[in-house]
Design a protein around this motif. Structure first.
Motif, PDB file in Angstrom:
ATOM      1  N   TYR A  74      -1.929  -7.725   0.513  1.00 40.79           N
ATOM      2  CA  TYR A  74      -3.137  -6.943   0.254  1.00 40.79           C
ATOM      3  C   TYR A  74      -2.853  -5.548   0.760  1.00 40.79           C
ATOM      4  CZ  TYR A  74      -7.814  -5.132   0.977  1.00 40.79           C
ATOM      5  OH  TYR A  74      -8.934  -4.355   0.968  1.00 40.79           O
ATOM      6  N   LYS A 117      -6.394   1.315  15.170  1.00 42.09           N
ATOM      7  CA  LYS A 117      -5.580   2.487  14.851  1.00 42.09           C
ATOM      8  C   LYS A 117      -5.185   3.286  16.087  1.00 42.09           C
ATOM      9  CE  LYS A 117      -5.236   2.348  10.360  1.00 42.09           C
ATOM     10  NZ  LYS A 117      -4.044   2.427   9.596  1.00 42.09           N
ATOM     11  N   GLY A 170      -7.830   5.363  -1.951  1.00 42.07           N
ATOM     12  CA  GLY A 170      -8.955   4.443  -2.007  1.00 42.07           C
ATOM     13  C   GLY A 170      -8.678   3.188  -2.807  1.00 42.07           C
ATOM     14  N   ALA A 171      -7.487   3.093  -3.387  1.00 41.17           N
ATOM     15  CA  ALA A 171      -7.190   1.904  -4.185  1.00 41.17           C
ATOM     16  C   ALA A 171      -6.858   0.752  -3.254  1.00 41.17           C
ATOM     17  CB  ALA A 171      -6.022   2.181  -5.115  1.00 41.17           C
ATOM     18  N   GLU A 172      -7.245  -0.421  -3.648  1.00 40.24           N
ATOM     19  CA  GLU A 172      -6.841  -1.599  -2.877  1.00 40.24           C
ATOM     20  C   GLU A 172      -6.510  -2.703  -3.861  1.00 40.24           C
ATOM     21  OE1 GLU A 172     -10.020  -2.648  -0.254  1.00 40.24           O
ATOM     22  OE2 GLU A 172     -11.480  -1.650  -1.511  1.00 40.24           O
ATOM     23  N   SER A 173      -5.500  -3.435  -3.555  1.00 50.30           N
ATOM     24  CA  SER A 173      -5.141  -4.499  -4.478  1.00 50.30           C
ATOM     25  C   SER A 173      -4.498  -5.643  -3.726  1.00 50.30           C
ATOM     26  CB  SER A 173      -4.199  -4.009  -5.563  1.00 50.30           C
ATOM     27  OG  SER A 173      -2.875  -4.236  -5.204  1.00 50.30           O
ATOM     28  N   TYR A 174      -4.459  -6.770  -4.398  1.00 53.19           N
ATOM     29  CA  TYR A 174      -3.897  -7.975  -3.825  1.00 53.19           C
ATOM     30  C   TYR A 174      -3.029  -8.614  -4.890  1.00 53.19           C
ATOM     31  CZ  TYR A 174      -3.598 -12.638  -1.881  1.00 53.19           C
ATOM     32  OH  TYR A 174      -3.134 -13.816  -1.380  1.00 53.19           O
ATOM     33  N   GLU A 233       2.117   0.258   8.616  1.00 55.84           N
ATOM     34  CA  GLU A 233       1.263   1.437   8.505  1.00 55.84           C
ATOM     35  C   GLU A 233       2.016   2.713   8.800  1.00 55.84           C
ATOM     36  OE1 GLU A 233      -2.019   0.636  11.041  1.00 55.84           O
ATOM     37  OE2 GLU A 233      -2.597  -1.129   9.899  1.00 55.84           O
ATOM     38  N   GLN A 258      -4.165  -1.562   1.137  1.00 57.08           N
ATOM     39  CA  GLN A 258      -5.203  -0.526   1.034  1.00 57.08           C
ATOM     40  C   GLN A 258      -4.484   0.792   1.142  1.00 57.08           C
ATOM     41  OE1 GLN A 258      -8.024  -0.783   4.157  1.00 57.08           O
ATOM     42  NE2 GLN A 258      -9.478  -1.966   2.980  1.00 57.08           N
ATOM     43  N   HIS A 283      -9.299  -6.105  -9.481  1.00 59.72           N
ATOM     44  CA  HIS A 283      -9.983  -7.061  -8.604  1.00 59.72           C
ATOM     45  C   HIS A 283     -11.383  -6.570  -8.303  1.00 59.72           C
ATOM     46  CE1 HIS A 283      -6.563  -9.554  -7.835  1.00 59.72           C
ATOM     47  NE2 HIS A 283      -5.833  -8.515  -7.531  1.00 59.72           N
ATOM     48  N   SER A 309     -11.133  -2.451  -8.281  1.00 59.10           N
ATOM     49  CA  SER A 309      -9.942  -1.640  -8.035  1.00 59.10           C
ATOM     50  C   SER A 309      -8.746  -2.459  -8.462  1.00 59.10           C
ATOM     51  CB  SER A 309      -9.866  -1.300  -6.555  1.00 59.10           C
ATOM     52  OG  SER A 309      -8.716  -0.562  -6.272  1.00 59.10           O
ATOM     53  N   THR A 310      -7.899  -1.878  -9.303  1.00 58.61           N
ATOM     54  CA  THR A 310      -6.722  -2.566  -9.860  1.00 58.61           C
ATOM     55  C   THR A 310      -7.056  -3.955 -10.379  1.00 58.61           C
ATOM     56  OG1 THR A 310      -6.027  -3.474  -7.747  1.00 58.61           O
ATOM     57  CG2 THR A 310      -5.106  -1.368  -8.357  1.00 58.61           C
ATOM     58  N   LYS A 329      -1.884  -6.245   4.507  1.00 56.76           N
ATOM     59  CA  LYS A 329      -2.072  -7.576   5.096  1.00 56.76           C
ATOM     60  C   LYS A 329      -1.203  -8.549   4.330  1.00 56.76           C
ATOM     61  CE  LYS A 329      -4.185 -11.064   7.195  1.00 56.76           C
ATOM     62  NZ  LYS A 329      -3.460 -12.231   6.869  1.00 56.76           N
ATOM     63  N   TRP A 375      -2.497   2.252   4.235  1.00 57.18           N
ATOM     64  CA  TRP A 375      -3.478   2.320   5.317  1.00 57.18           C
ATOM     65  C   TRP A 375      -3.561   0.958   5.996  1.00 57.18           C
ATOM     66  CZ3 TRP A 375      -5.952   5.718   8.116  1.00 57.18           C
ATOM     67  CH2 TRP A 375      -7.086   5.340   8.809  1.00 57.18           C
ATOM     68  N   ARG A 376      -3.570  -0.096   5.177  1.00 60.55           N
ATOM     69  CA  ARG A 376      -3.577  -1.440   5.743  1.00 60.55           C
ATOM     70  C   ARG A 376      -2.766  -2.317   4.814  1.00 60.55           C
ATOM     71  NH1 ARG A 376      -3.444  -5.604   8.624  1.00 60.55           N
ATOM     72  NH2 ARG A 376      -5.155  -7.056   8.813  1.00 60.55           N
ATOM     73  N   LYS A 395       1.496  -3.114  -8.694  1.00 59.10           N
ATOM     74  CA  LYS A 395       0.136  -3.303  -9.204  1.00 59.10           C
ATOM     75  C   LYS A 395      -0.763  -2.167  -8.761  1.00 59.10           C
ATOM     76  CE  LYS A 395      -3.223  -6.939  -9.501  1.00 59.10           C
ATOM     77  NZ  LYS A 395      -3.529  -8.310  -9.153  1.00 59.10           N
ATOM     78  N   ILE A 396      -0.661  -1.790  -7.485  1.00 53.70           N
ATOM     79  CA  ILE A 396      -1.583  -0.764  -6.999  1.00 53.70           C
ATOM     80  C   ILE A 396      -1.198   0.605  -7.499  1.00 53.70           C
ATOM     81  CG2 ILE A 396      -0.413  -0.348  -4.799  1.00 53.70           C
ATOM     82  CD1 ILE A 396      -3.042  -0.099  -3.483  1.00 53.70           C
ATOM     83  N   GLU A 410       2.523  -5.863  10.516  1.00 51.27           N
ATOM     84  CA  GLU A 410       1.490  -5.132   9.781  1.00 51.27           C
ATOM     85  C   GLU A 410       1.271  -3.762  10.380  1.00 51.27           C
ATOM     86  OE1 GLU A 410      -1.730  -7.818   9.863  1.00 51.27           O
ATOM     87  OE2 GLU A 410      -0.736  -9.196   8.516  1.00 51.27           O
TER      88      GLU A 410
END
Lengths: 160, 170, 430
Positions: free
Chosen positions: C377, B149, C360-364, C91, C379, B33, B30-31, C390, C387-388, C123-124, C87
């Motif tokens: 990071y 959550k 559903g994409a996640e990136s760092y 959200e 999500q 990574h 994804s992206t 970090k 969604w998250r 990036k994401i 964090e």
């Protein structure tokens, strides 16, 4: 405290009052409770450009027993609140408190589980400064307001 | 699965697939990574393999996330950096909500110590063989796990106490 | 006298369980110092609590030290006195709304935090950023790095005893504040960098101030070098103090100047370049000794390199827009918002929903902040709120090292070591 209880009310005591208040207001030594970003602005307020020692706050005493004004700068978390209260209790009378910045006054932008929504939930605050972080000029304004408050205080005629 | 792997990362993924065949649940990208999901029981062996064989000696980050599904609710994500080959890999495991326990990787990377404490504090995930599993951000007296959550943003009123407004009578 | 049951000797009045577990973990901590004969009262052990409020801990950091006379046997660190739950806040906010929170994390160099979040979201969500914006971001980041290192220098040397350094470095910081004032409108917690670019272009006044700063700052830096580089007192306070070996640095995840002072040249501007750092030339200063003096030299040289990068950026600054035009990804400019209907609608949609990365994409993405690797990071679940999120903060990672470094040092060196590690509690406690 001895002078207040020994003398009663009258012309003499008002003049002593003015003298005592003048001395107290021009030597308000702050106790910086620098927690977060406002602490950096507080350091700038003590720094060379917005010099606060010309207002009498010559030394930033990190010891509570030797200071008059506590400047709470930054958001106060629940974990830290007990430590701050303890230090407030250790400061001798007369003492004042400045809540610097939006976070100390009301919790600021941090409306969440970890931050106390305003230091006045457990401290008797005398001056609130808004801003995130407030410019050092604003902190000087608050200090001058505290000085005004001290000058109008009844130090000698206080029934303690 | 069609993955667009760089030539450096390909031997790592192939090596993982060979050594841990059935414990490797999924691999995706994804992206740019690469993420590898493994079974929770094999986390220490996978990490030790990556550390020794492929020189992933630097643990950038270790954190948790809450998927908020009924099955396999919590995930723990490991962010690994290989300094020799200059690439990054993410390892994930999914844990059950009932009793989220996973082995600690402190023997492989001692840097994981405080990271795992943070995951425990925020999500309630326990780590076996962790030298010092205590809460790190909230005080020990706190009973909730904030980053789940269902925990409200403003906290639970009364869950943590404030000092009084009068000096302590000690 | 052995401290057999430490919890019977401490009587906490608040958060009792927390204090008991902290002291118990200090008691249980493994130490490699040999035990000395306990019959001599002068070698008695003492538990010293450098509590959360302390003039020399940078922010609210609590250290619990077990001392044997003057030397520290074991140390335990208690963080979390500045925890807000950033964090969790993330959200509930859109990516752009979260920008001011990033400023308040590493509040000594707010620009780099902004750029970190922006590059991670770009990036994401696959956002193109114009060239000019990249260079403006680099200028801001390097100024923030200089500002952060100046504060580090001022406070570390003040904690070591030379109080006048604090005043001098703050005078230089005021110049950077003036630049930021002209550029972004705020002295330090700027949120100048936006997703898709920067907020506004550099005005000629700001450009003039930056040029003036670049011309006068190297002289000031030379003054500091002259005062400290051959100063016997400074050397004796910092040489061989707080030594971190290269193996320990990598095992314990040191980052930033801590890692570079222990011999490993890891810099994310070179490893995973962002924002045109591969177009400018600069070096990564490294030392091998790993003590406090090495950290001092690394940071001073980093300031020199930052000036070099700034000069190159000003030379290479291209003309062009400062924010991307795509209305789904970046805020439109204010004159469009005020004078056209689509502009207003786009502005409203950006504020209300914000930029939506794919589901559903996640990136760092990590940037090299002044303290080390600052990574985000993300999500995404397809909506405008992450969604998250970090935050991988360098001060948190570096503070772990403090527990290793402090074992065996003298208690009088604690302050200088903490100064050398340069933690920022807003970042470490998120």
């Amino acid at each position: 405290m001895g002078i207040e209880s020994a003398l009663g009310e009258g012309y003499l005591t008002t003049r002593i009052d003015t003298l005592v208040n003048w001395a107290r207001s021009n030597a308000a030594w702050p106790m910086p409770m620098g927690l977060a970003c406002c602490a950096i602005e507080m350091m700038a307020f003590a720094g060379p450009k917005y010099d606060v020692s010309r207002f009498g706050s010559e030394v930033f005493r990190f010891s509570p027993r030797q200071s008059d004004v506590m400047i709470v700068a930054g958001w106060c978390s629940y974990k830290m609140s007990h430590a701050i209260r303890r230090i407030w209790d250790q400061m001798p009378d007369p003492k004042w408190c400045i809540a610097m910045g939006a976070c100390a006054s009301t919790g600021g932008m941090h409306r969440c589980y970890g931050v106390v929504q305003g230091v006045d939930n457990f401290l008797p605050v005398d001056a609130y400064i808004s801003g995130c972080p407030p410019r050092p000029d604003a902190v000087i304004h608050a200090l001058m307001d505290i000085q005004e408050k001290i000058r109008n205080d009844h130090s000698v005629m206080l029934d303690t | 699965m069609k993955l667009n792997l760089t030539p450096e990362l390909k031997p790592v993924i192939d090596g993982l697939a060979e050594t841990f065949g059935d414990q490797l649940v999924d691999i995706w990208q994804s992206t740019g990574h690469t993420f590898v999901r493994i079974v929770p029981d094999s986390i220490t062996s996978v990490c030790r393999y990556l550390h020794d064989e492929h020189r992933f000696i630097y643990l950038s980050d270790l954190f948790g996330a809450d998927r908020f599904t009924t099955e396999e609710r919590f995930e723990v994500i490991y962010n690994l950096l290989s300094l020799r080959d200059r690439h990054r890999l993410f390892i994930k495991t999914w844990l059950e909500e009932e009793n989220p326990v996973v082995d600690s990787v402190v023997e492989v990377w001692p840097a994981a110590n405080w990271f795992e404490r943070e995951v425990f504090d925020m999500f309630g995930v326990r780590f076996n063989n962790h030298p010092d599993l205590r809460r790190i951000y909230m005080p020990e007296d706190y009973e909730y796990y904030p980053l789940r959550k269902e925990f409200p943003l403003l906290g639970v009123p009364g869950s943590i106490d404030l000092p009084g407004t009068t000096p302590d009578m000690e | 006298m052995k401290v057999t049951d430490i919890n019977s000797k401490s009587h906490p009045t608040f958060f009792k369980e927390h204090q008991q577990k902290l002291y118990q973990s200090l008691e249980d901590k493994h130490t490699t110092i040999e035990t000395i004969d306990d019959s001599d009262p002068l070698t008695a052990r003492m538990i010293l609590n450098m509590g959360p409020q302390h003039p020399a801990t940078h922010g609210v950091l609590r250290l619990v030290l077990q001392l044997r006379g003057e030397s520290i046997e074991k140390a335990k660190i208690d963080v979390g006195y500045l925890h807000r739950g950033v964090e969790k806040i993330a959200e509930n906010k859109t990516y752009q709304e979260f920008m001011p929170y990033t400023d308040r994390m590493d509040y000594l160099s707010p620009y780099s935090n902004n750029v970190a979040l922006c590059t991670a979201v770009e990036k994401i969500a696959n956002v193109e950023v114009p060239e000019r914006a990249h260079y403006i971001r680099m200028i801001g980041c390097e100024l923030a790095r200089i500002s952060s290192h100046l504060l580090w220098l001022g406070t570390m040397v003040m904690d070591a005893g030379a109080v006048s350094f604090f005043i001098w470095t703050f005078r230089e910081r005021e110049k950077i504040y003036d630049i930021m004032d002209q550029l972004a409108g705020h002295r330090f917690t700027v949120s100048h960098s936006r997703i898709g670019g920067v907020h506004n272009d550099i005005t000629p006044a700001a450009m003039g101030l930056i040029r003036e700063f670049i011309e006068t700052f190297p002289d000031e830096l030379n003054d500091y070098h002259k005062l400290l580089d051959r100063n016997r007192i400074f050397f004796e306070r910092n040489e061989n103090v707080g030594v971190l070996s290269p193996e320990n640095a990598l095992r314990y995840g040191a980052t930033g100047p801590m890692l570079r002072a222990s011999g490993y040249a890891l810099d994310f501007r070179k490893l995973e370049p962002y924002a045109r750092y591969d177009d400018v030339e600069f070096e990564v200063p490294t030392r091998i000794e790993g003590d406090n003096l090495a950290r001092y030299f690394v940071r001073m040289e980093e300031m020199h390199e930052s000036i070099r990068i700034l000069e190159q950026c000003l030379e290479k600054l291209p003309k062009g827009p400062v924010r991307t035009d795509n209305a789904k990804q970046a805020y439109p400019s204010k004159d469009e918002v005020y004078y056209s209907m689509e502009g207003m609608i786009h502005d409203f949609m950006m504020t209300d929903t914000g930029i939506c990365p794919p589901e559903g994409a996640e990136s760092y993405h990590a940037v090299e902040g002044p303290k080390g690797e600052l990574g985000y990071y993300i999500q995404s679940d397809g909506t405008g709120h992450p969604w998250r999120l970090k935050i991988n903060s360098p001060s948190f990672t570096n503070l772990q090292l403090l527990e290793i470094i402090l074992d065996g040092e003298m208690v009088a060196d604690t302050v200088v070591i903490i100064g050398g590690v340069d933690p920022v509690m807003g970042e470490a406690d998120k």
